[in-house]
Design a protein around this motif. Structure first.
Motif, short mmCIF file in Angstrom:
data_model
loop_
_atom_site.label_atom_id
_atom_site.label_comp_id
_atom_site.label_asym_id
_atom_site.label_seq_id
_atom_site.Cartn_x
_atom_site.Cartn_y
_atom_site.Cartn_z
N GLU A 131 0.85 -1.19 0.00
CA GLU A 131 0.00 0.00 0.00
C GLU A 131 0.88 1.24 0.00
N ALA A 132 0.69 2.08 -1.01
CA ALA A 132 1.46 3.32 -1.10
C ALA A 132 0.60 4.44 -1.68
N GLY A 133 -0.69 4.38 -1.41
CA GLY A 133 -1.60 5.41 -1.89
C GLY A 133 -1.39 6.73 -1.16
N GLY A 134 -1.84 7.82 -1.79
CA GLY A 134 -1.79 9.12 -1.13
C GLY A 134 -0.41 9.69 -0.99
N ASN A 135 0.46 9.43 -1.98
CA ASN A 135 1.80 10.01 -2.00
C ASN A 135 1.96 10.90 -3.23
N LEU A 136 3.19 11.11 -3.65
CA LEU A 136 3.50 11.94 -4.81
C LEU A 136 4.27 11.15 -5.87
N LEU A 137 4.03 9.84 -5.93
CA LEU A 137 4.78 8.98 -6.84
C LEU A 137 4.47 9.35 -8.29
N VAL A 138 5.51 9.38 -9.12
CA VAL A 138 5.33 9.66 -10.55
C VAL A 138 5.54 8.41 -11.39
N GLU A 139 6.00 7.32 -10.76
CA GLU A 139 6.26 6.08 -11.49
C GLU A 139 5.88 4.90 -10.60
N ALA A 140 5.21 3.93 -11.20
CA ALA A 140 4.86 2.71 -10.46
C ALA A 140 6.10 1.83 -10.34
N PRO A 141 6.22 1.05 -9.27
CA PRO A 141 7.39 0.21 -9.09
C PRO A 141 7.27 -1.10 -9.86
N SER A 142 8.38 -1.77 -10.05
CA SER A 142 8.37 -3.12 -10.59
C SER A 142 8.10 -4.10 -9.45
N LEU A 143 7.07 -4.93 -9.63
CA LEU A 143 6.67 -5.87 -8.58
C LEU A 143 6.74 -7.32 -9.07
#
Length: 243
Positions: A131-143
């Motif tokens: 869970e990493a919602g509600g941040n300022l991420l500009v790129e999704a991670p590799s999972l």
């Protein structure tokens, strides 16, 4: 022969004194019932590393107070090697290598902060929920390395790019939400490896670029989605360079 008893006694006393000092400085509460540190008290403004020597085999850590920065080494303690749950919300920045040693993690919650990018997750192969919602991420991670993954929450960020190796070939249906982000196109490779009946929630996607094989796989797996994926799939030879 000089006896080593006095020196051993002195070492033991020093260790006891050090642990007592750490206990006085530790701002968190220990819960024996689930081997967890509860660090939600007022004044916890940084990772409470003074707590880590006090109890072995820590299973869970709960941090909810605003933390400006998580540094390299903040979680590098032998007592955290079996940590399975880390809930660390309201963080502004995390050093890239800060979580690499937490290889037993199964639940990772980094939501509700100001993170512009996630730390290195490549060693966290056992994660089931991210869970990493509600941040300022500009790129999704590799999972792709998280083979047991079944929950991904990245809503309310600024994601513009989703990598082709986004979701893994997990044996479990994955539930993912990515609404309120900034991308309108997606390569089918990002989701095609997910198990059948996985469910996705997106903003209004305009196109999903796919090879013929990827399109057929997506339709066969019958993903649940808030968008009719079949209607937006565009079959092309090279989805990495859509025209």
């Amino acid at each position: 022969m000089v006896s080593t008893v006095p020196s051993l006694l002195a070492t033991s006393l020093l260790l006891v004194v050090a642990l007592m000092a750490a206990a006085l400085e530790c701002p968190c509460s220990w819960r024996d019932d689930n081997n967890s540190w509860d660090c939600v008290k007022d004044g916890v403004a940084s990772v409470p590393t003074t707590c880590w020597p006090l109890h072995a085999n820590v299973d869970k850590i709960l941090l909810r107070n605003p933390i400006r920065e998580v540094y390299s080494g903040d979680f590098d303690h032998e007592n955290l090697r079996n940590l399975t749950k880390l809930q660390m919300q309201n963080v502004d920045k995390i050093a890239d290598d800060a979580l690499r040693g937490l290889t037993a993690l199964r639940y990772l919650d980094l939501s509700g902060g100001n993170l512009q990018h996630l730390p290195d997750l490549s060693t966290l192969a056992e994660v089931v929920a991210l869970e990493a919602g509600g941040n300022l991420l500009v790129e999704a991670p590799s999972l792709a390395h998280m083979k047991n993954l079944d929950l991904v929450s990245l809503f309310n960020n600024r994601i513009q790019f989703v990598p082709d190796d986004f979701l893994p070939a997990s044996p479990y249906p994955i539930g993912m939400t990515m609404i309120r982000n900034n991308f309108t196109e997606l390569n089918a490779a990002s989701i095609v490896n997910a198990a059948a009946k996985s469910s996705f929630v997106f903003d209004d996607l305009q196109y999903m670029w796919a090879t013929l094989e990827e399109r057929d796989a997506i339709l066969e797996k019958e993903f649940y989605c808030n968008i009719d994926l079949e209607s937006i799939i565009k079959v092309i030879d090279d989805p990495t360079n859509p025209k």
